[in-house]
Design an enzyme around this catalytic site. Structure first.
Site, PDB file in Angstrom:
ATOM      1  N   GLN A   1     -17.581  11.315  78.409  1.00 39.26           N
ATOM      2  CA  GLN A   1     -18.088  12.680  78.244  1.00 39.26           C
ATOM      3  C   GLN A   1     -19.176  13.007  79.268  1.00 39.26           C
ATOM      4  OE1 GLN A   1     -17.587  10.505  75.754  1.00 39.26           O
ATOM      5  NE2 GLN A   1     -17.131  11.510  73.816  1.00 39.26           N
TER       6      GLN A   1
ATOM      7  N   ASP B   1     -25.475  13.485  66.396  1.00 38.50           N
ATOM      8  CA  ASP B   1     -24.359  13.821  65.497  1.00 38.50           C
ATOM      9  C   ASP B   1     -24.797  13.870  64.038  1.00 38.50           C
ATOM     10  OD1 ASP B   1     -23.017  12.551  68.021  1.00 38.50           O
ATOM     11  OD2 ASP B   1     -21.547  13.826  67.011  1.00 38.50           O
TER      12      ASP B   1
ATOM     13  N   LYS C   1     -23.701   9.337  70.289  1.00 37.31           N
ATOM     14  CA  LYS C   1     -22.633   8.624  70.996  1.00 37.31           C
ATOM     15  C   LYS C   1     -22.997   7.168  71.271  1.00 37.31           C
ATOM     16  CE  LYS C   1     -19.432   9.803  71.769  1.00 37.31           C
ATOM     17  NZ  LYS C   1     -18.295   9.504  70.850  1.00 37.31           N
TER      18      LYS C   1
HETATM   19  O1  MRU Z   1     -17.343  11.935  70.121  1.00 31.95           O
HETATM   20  P1  MRU Z   1     -18.043  13.183  70.565  1.00 31.95           P
HETATM   21  O2  MRU Z   1     -17.770  13.554  71.988  1.00 31.95           O
HETATM   22  O3  MRU Z   1     -17.817  14.314  69.604  1.00 31.95           O
HETATM   23  O4  MRU Z   1     -19.589  12.807  70.491  1.00 31.95           O
HETATM   24  C1  MRU Z   1     -20.528  13.784  70.869  1.00 31.95           C
HETATM   25  C2  MRU Z   1     -21.909  13.283  70.897  1.00 31.95           C
HETATM   26  O5  MRU Z   1     -22.212  12.173  70.532  1.00 31.95           O
HETATM   27  C3  MRU Z   1     -22.935  14.280  71.306  1.00 31.95           C
HETATM   28  O6  MRU Z   1     -23.968  13.656  72.003  1.00 31.95           O
HETATM   29  C4  MRU Z   1     -23.505  14.920  70.038  1.00 31.95           C
HETATM   30  O7  MRU Z   1     -22.475  15.464  69.274  1.00 31.95           O
HETATM   31  C5  MRU Z   1     -24.492  15.963  70.353  1.00 31.95           C
HETATM   32  S1  MRU Z   1     -23.694  17.450  70.826  1.00 31.95           S
HETATM   33  C6  MRU Z   1     -24.781  18.710  70.996  1.00 31.95           C
END
Ligand code: MRU
Length: 356
Positions: free
Chosen positions: A197, A238, A249
């Site tokens: 990401q 999250d 993440k």
């Molecule tokens: O697996 P993902 O891509 O949904 O994980 C996203 C993350 O960990 C982001 O850092 C988190 O959701 C913050 S988004 C503003």
């Protein structure tokens, strides 16, 4: 603003985040199961964006309902909520958004509304969740930018940008706001294995905005910190437990420990909808284990030998003691988090505090 998600007539349109940056293609969802699939398969990802998608998905699903009366409509609504709740387990914004729609539904049902009126109410609530998220990102940006000095070199992990929210971003919103204030900022984006990401999405967003961006592999963060090349770390979240422990993440924990070791402030930027007071501490946060193929393959190419076991927890938990502050739309929350988080959620006039 980046086109993360939009409701266009009877369609939910999302940029397909699996394809960026190579291709900018849009997925059009007509039904609630299609939206649920888009969340599960990471067409859309990032905690706040998942919440917005689920809210629109439920509202759209109920718009298409052919239920004969309120009783059948209520059963369908519950089933659609359950479908969305089963998509991804860690990002609490998903459950927060579903709860908001359930409360709106209950108010309408209490007032004796027809299925058509209830459906219109769900549409309004989903749109409000979308609009509030953009506004909250702007507020977070304003508060957080105070922590980012002119000339700062900022490390971020994963993508907590416009793509992960309804727009503007949480961690990247702070960076955008600092840039809008005229500060010269350099961003280091961890590539964020295995789904990349950081390399794919964060770098894409920042380069589009003309922000100085350097992609690094996760293993480079430590030496860069040791060599004095990072001034501040800002990441998204999250789910934030009641004591401030923060799930984000996978790899975020490592960055936080490194930042602590090198005396670099580590900030989390997240809206209040990411705070989960019902979960007392981080070890109780459910961690999603994703498809092993994300680790064994790079695109279509296999990178591990057949027979080697792999692990793929998608998130980790950073203990609250490593977090200098949690940047929210109500200001920057400081330790002790058990008090500051509860006060912020109870709306007790919290103000941004000075940096430690
Ligand atoms: O697996 P993902 O891509 O949904 O994980 C996203 C993350 O960990 C982001 O850092 C988190 O959701 C913050 S988004 C503003």
């Amino acid at each position: 603003m980046l086109p993360t998600i939009d409701l266009q007539d009877d369609l939910i349109v999302m940029v397909d985040q699996r394809k960026l940056p190579a291709q900018e293609v849009y997925v059009r969802c007509r039904t609630a199961p299609e939206v649920a699939k888009a969340i599960r398969t990471m067409v859309i990802r990032g905690a706040p964006a998942i919440g917005v998608a689920a809210a629109y998905g439920i509202a759209l699903g109920m718009r298409r309902s052919t239920a004969k009366g309120t009783t059948q409509f209520t059963v369908e609504f519950q089933k659609t909520c359950d479908l969305m709740a089963g998509t991804r387990p860690t990002a609490v914004n998903l459950f927060w958004a579903i709860d908001r729609l359930k409360r709106a539904f209950a108010e309408g049902a209490q007032a004796g509304e027809s299925p058509k009126e209830l459906s219109a109410r769900l549409d309004r609530e989903a749109k409000a969740i979308h609009d509030e998220d953009v506004a909250n990102c702007r507020l977070m940006g304003g508060h957080g930018a105070e922590m980012v000095k002119d000339g700062a070199r900022v490390l971020t992990h994963c993508n907590a940008g416009a793509l992960a929210t309804a727009g503007y971003g949480s961690a990247l919103g702070v960076i955008r706001a600092a840039v809008e204030q005229g500060k010269k900022i350099a961003v280091f984006a961890d590539e964020t294995r295995p789904f990349m990401q950081g390399a794919r999405l964060t770098a894409w967003e920042l380069v589009r905005d003309g922000i100085n961006t350097t992609v690094i592999t996760e293993s480079m963060a430590g030496p860069l910190m040791r060599d004095g090349e990072i001034d501040i770390v800002i990441v998204g979240a999250d789910r934030i437990a009641a004591n401030g422990d923060t799930a984000n993440k996978i790899g975020t924990y490592t960055v936080a420990v490194l930042a602590h070791e090198h005396g670099i402030p580590f900030y989390v930027a997240a809206p209040l909808s990411t705070i989960d007071l019902a979960t007392p501490e981080g070890k109780l946060i459910p961690i999603e284990e994703r498809d092993q193929r994300e680790v064994t393959h790079f695109g279509t190419s296999r990178v591990t030998p057949e027979g080697a076991k792999t692990r793929n927890p998608a998130f980790d938990v950073t203990p609250h003691r490593y977090i200098a502050g949690i940047i929210t739309e109500r200001g920057i929350l400081r330790p002790p988090y058990a008090q500051s988080l509860a006060a912020a959620l109870n709306g007790s006039g919290l103000k941004a505090q000075a940096a430690p």
